[in-house]
Design a protein around this motif. Structure first.
Motif, PDB file in Angstrom:
ATOM      1  N   PRO A  64       0.602  -1.057  -0.128  1.00 19.99           N
ATOM      2  CA  PRO A  64      -0.127   0.041  -0.399  1.00 19.99           C
ATOM      3  C   PRO A  64       0.606   1.392  -0.308  1.00 19.99           C
ATOM      4  O   PRO A  64       0.538   1.768  -0.550  1.00 19.99           O
ATOM      5  N   GLU A  66       3.737   1.439  -1.470  1.00 22.60           N
ATOM      6  CA  GLU A  66       4.576   1.971  -2.939  1.00 22.60           C
ATOM      7  C   GLU A  66       2.192   2.369  -3.763  1.00 22.60           C
ATOM      8  O   GLU A  66       2.972   3.273  -5.229  1.00 22.60           O
ATOM      9  N   ARG A  67       1.978   2.441  -3.442  1.00 28.42           N
ATOM     10  CA  ARG A  67       0.528   2.728  -4.359  1.00 28.42           C
ATOM     11  C   ARG A  67       0.190   4.403  -3.851  1.00 28.42           C
ATOM     12  O   ARG A  67       0.122   4.533  -5.346  1.00 28.42           O
ATOM     13  N   VAL A  68       0.333   4.714  -2.675  1.00 30.62           N
ATOM     14  CA  VAL A  68       0.275   5.835  -2.446  1.00 30.62           C
ATOM     15  C   VAL A  68       0.984   6.934  -2.512  1.00 30.62           C
ATOM     16  O   VAL A  68       0.747   7.985  -2.742  1.00 30.62           O
ATOM     17  N   CYS A  69       2.561   6.376  -2.384  1.00 37.89           N
ATOM     18  CA  CYS A  69       3.476   7.782  -2.183  1.00 37.89           C
ATOM     19  C   CYS A  69       3.707   8.306  -3.996  1.00 37.89           C
ATOM     20  O   CYS A  69       2.935   8.124  -5.101  1.00 37.89           O
ATOM     21  N   PRO A  70       3.283   9.829  -3.536  1.00 41.86           N
ATOM     22  CA  PRO A  70       2.855  11.017  -4.576  1.00 41.86           C
ATOM     23  C   PRO A  70       3.771  10.746  -5.817  1.00 41.86           C
ATOM     24  O   PRO A  70       3.762  11.278  -6.568  1.00 41.86           O
ATOM     25  N   THR A  71       5.500  10.408  -5.268  1.00 44.36           N
ATOM     26  CA  THR A  71       5.977  10.796  -5.895  1.00 44.36           C
ATOM     27  C   THR A  71       7.416   9.621  -6.497  1.00 44.36           C
ATOM     28  O   THR A  71       7.838  10.066  -7.027  1.00 44.36           O
ATOM     29  N   GLY A  72       6.661   8.481  -5.848  1.00 41.21           N
ATOM     30  CA  GLY A  72       7.045   7.192  -6.909  1.00 41.21           C
ATOM     31  C   GLY A  72       8.437   7.085  -6.144  1.00 41.21           C
ATOM     32  O   GLY A  72       9.455   6.253  -6.275  1.00 41.21           O
ATOM     33  N   ARG A  93       4.173  11.568   4.301  1.00 41.25           N
ATOM     34  CA  ARG A  93       3.824  10.575   5.326  1.00 41.25           C
ATOM     35  C   ARG A  93       2.232   9.943   4.913  1.00 41.25           C
ATOM     36  O   ARG A  93       2.074   9.309   5.971  1.00 41.25           O
ATOM     37  N   ALA A  94       2.069  10.094   3.441  1.00 33.79           N
ATOM     38  CA  ALA A  94       0.810   9.319   3.345  1.00 33.79           C
ATOM     39  C   ALA A  94       1.279   7.469   3.154  1.00 33.79           C
ATOM     40  O   ALA A  94       0.320   7.073   4.107  1.00 33.79           O
ATOM     41  N   TYR A  96       3.448   6.382   5.779  1.00 36.63           N
ATOM     42  CA  TYR A  96       3.217   6.128   6.723  1.00 36.63           C
ATOM     43  C   TYR A  96       1.497   5.547   7.266  1.00 36.63           C
ATOM     44  O   TYR A  96       1.421   4.794   8.183  1.00 36.63           O
ATOM     45  N   VAL A  97       0.946   6.385   6.594  1.00 39.37           N
ATOM     46  CA  VAL A  97       0.120   5.990   7.403  1.00 39.37           C
ATOM     47  C   VAL A  97      -1.208   5.122   6.508  1.00 39.37           C
ATOM     48  O   VAL A  97      -1.766   4.541   7.047  1.00 39.37           O
ATOM     49  N   ALA A  98      -0.446   4.971   5.131  1.00 38.36           N
ATOM     50  CA  ALA A  98      -0.567   3.343   4.522  1.00 38.36           C
ATOM     51  C   ALA A  98       0.032   1.930   4.810  1.00 38.36           C
ATOM     52  O   ALA A  98      -0.802   0.884   4.966  1.00 38.36           O
ATOM     53  N   CYS A  99       0.420   2.578   5.906  1.00 40.30           N
ATOM     54  CA  CYS A  99       1.246   0.809   6.092  1.00 40.30           C
ATOM     55  C   CYS A  99       0.543  -0.054   7.229  1.00 40.30           C
ATOM     56  O   CYS A  99       0.154   0.658   8.558  1.00 40.30           O
ATOM     57  N   PRO A 100       0.091  -1.218   7.169  1.00 35.89           N
ATOM     58  CA  PRO A 100      -0.747  -1.333   8.098  1.00 35.89           C
ATOM     59  C   PRO A 100       0.446  -1.957   9.457  1.00 35.89           C
ATOM     60  O   PRO A 100      -0.187  -2.601  10.156  1.00 35.89           O
TER      61      PRO A 100
END
Lengths: 203, 293
Positions: A64, A66-72, A93-94, A96-100
């Motif tokens: 998740p 990798e999916r949410v990272c806005p910059t790659g 930190r998108a 950070y909050v996406a990593c379960p």
């Protein structure tokens, strides 16, 4: 090839040697730990059970972060290792909050100006801190620099005195990790989140 | 059994773990994004150029400023536009940039220009995305169950419309916006309807969050019983929705500028704090779940 790790919870003695080895290998600043061992306690005295749970980045196949990272900045290598490109990360930190597994660490601005002994840094810290950047997110790299040099084990695996951590190729059915997962019924943490992590736990 | 798992912070103990990274500045960015885009949408509908301009400035300075202050590496912010295919952060920045560009160009056109309406409509579509994308951003995170609900974008949209309507009423009473008679009569009813809808959505969200697993339940308990219960019930429900609803209902269209200012402040307080508190109560699940004896 898909690199992964098997953690035998029956063998882990909670000594935190892996935590220290990881810190030494990566030269992280105070409070920054790519891996650590958590205590888990259940029941009430005298019927109590305690186990140690080593945690680290799970290098998920369907990550998740990798999916949410806005910059790659968060990207995956061909061997399955999920890495953060320090020069691309903007510190949103998108991930950070996406990593379960809650295994991403944000290095606050100024975090690298102080070492374990205050503003006066040790020679080791002076050598290692330039490998990091503040204001970005960091995490376990499965010791990709060691793998690239031809070593077959991560620092935490090499250090574990109880052989509780095993590292290897999950795609090879004859590798030690694959055989352990098959024979002992290895399970992935929070598999309900459909992340397909590369870290398996053995009960 | 779920209650025996502790809520931990940085200790080396397995348990529910509160997220600590997204809080005040991200809540401010969400708040300014929704109020600004809501005001912009309503102003295009009411054909008020000044309202459109204020909406754009709120998004540019408020939302943009909060994001820049929050980023660890603000000078690299442009990199966040590179992955709109998978990242809601990227999509949000694209929507915000396009809204600002189209909105400012539309405002700068002379009255009666044939390009005004197409540009304004395009900017409204982008403003709609700006209003709701943070809901999708929170929903797309599997890690924090209380955010992982389809109601989140809906709540964002209705809060944006409510914030926009409140701001339009406020600007009208201050004399910044001139509205035709039918709109002047209609807006207070729209405000009351949106307040009732928002109250229902918040209640539905709470009921739904009880059944989002153990971590969702932990978040729910933090919000309604734990340390965040007082600000939640006092500021979000009490001041932001119930007080605003009563004042709007009682005072109605006859309200003076002072009363409208009070309603606006109350509404904005509730608006800010609902998203701030929802961010604060975000809880990660324990990595290996329960330990059985």
């Amino acid at each position: 090839m898909r690199l992964g790790m098997v953690i035998d919870l029956k063998r882990c003695v909670g000594c935190q040697a892996c935590t220290v080895a990881c810190k030494a290998e990566n030269g992280t600043s105070p409070g920054i730990m790519y891996t650590k061992v958590l205590d888990q306690v259940s029941g009430t005295y005298p019927n109590v059970r305690k186990q140690f749970v080593p945690v680290l980045c799970n290098h998920c196949r369907n990550a998740p972060c990798e999916r949410v990272c806005p910059t790659g900045a968060t990207h995956k290598r061909e061997d399955g290792i999920v890495l953060v490109d320090h020069d691309k990360c903007i510190g949103c930190r998108a991930c950070y909050v996406a990593c379960p597994y809650n295994n991403r660490i944000f290095l606050k601005r100024g975090k690298l100006k102080e070492g374990y002994y205050g503003k006066k840094m040790t020679p080791y810290e002076r050598a290692k801190y330039p490998e990091h950047q503040d204001g970005i997110v960091e995490k376990c790299k499965f010791c990709s620099h060691r793998i690239d040099e031809g070593l077959t084990e991560t620092s935490c695996v090499q250090t574990c005195p109880a052989d509780a951590r095993i590292f290897g190729n999950l795609d090879d059915p004859e590798s030690k990790v694959s055989r352990l997962i098959r024979s002992r019924g290895g399970r992935q943490a929070l598999c309900e989140d459909d992340t397909d992590p590369s870290v398996y736990y053995l009960d | 059994m779920g209650r025996s798992i502790p809520l931990v912070e940085k200790e080396f103990v397995a348990g529910f773990r509160q997220q600590t990274e997204w809080a005040g500045l991200i809540a401010s960015a969400f708040f300014f994004g929704k109020v600004g885009s809501g005001l912009f949408i309503m102003s295009v509908f009411l054909q008020s150029r000044l309202g459109m301009l204020i909406g754009l400035l709120i998004v540019l300075c408020g939302k943009g400023g909060a994001h820049m202050l929050y980023l660890g590496r603000p000078l690299r912010f442009w990199r966040a536009m590179s992955r709109p295919g998978s990242s809601w952060v990227s999509r949000g920045i694209w929507a915000m940039s396009l809204m600002l560009a189209a909105g400012f160009i539309a405002i700068s056109l002379p009255p009666g220009s044939p390009l005004f309406m197409p540009l304004a409509i395009f900017a409204v579509i982008c403003a709609f995305v700006v209003a709701v994308y943070d809901g999708f951003l929170l929903t797309s995170s599997p890690a924090i169950p209380i955010w992982n609900t389809a109601l989140m974008p809906v709540m964002c949209m209705f809060y944006a419309l409510l914030g926009g309507t409140t701001m339009v009423l406020f600007l009208k009473h201050l004399g910044f916006i001139q509205l035709s008679g039918k709109f002047t009569a209609l807006l207070p009813s729209v405000e009351i309807t949106l307040l009732v809808v928002n109250l229902l959505i918040v209640l539905l969200f709470l009921v739904g969050s009880i059944n989002t697993g153990s971590a969702g339940r932990e978040s729910f308990d933090l919000l309604v019983k734990g340390p965040y219960a007082v600000p939640f019930f006092a500021l979000v429900i009490g001041v932001g929705l119930v007080f605003t609803l009563l004042m709007s209902f009682v005072a109605g269209p006859r309200a003076g500028a002072g009363t409208v200012a009070l309603i606006t402040v109350a509404d904005l307080i509730g608006h800010y704090f609902i998203f701030f508190l929802l961010l604060k109560v975000g809880v990660f699940k324990p990595v290996l779940g329960f330990l059985k004896i």
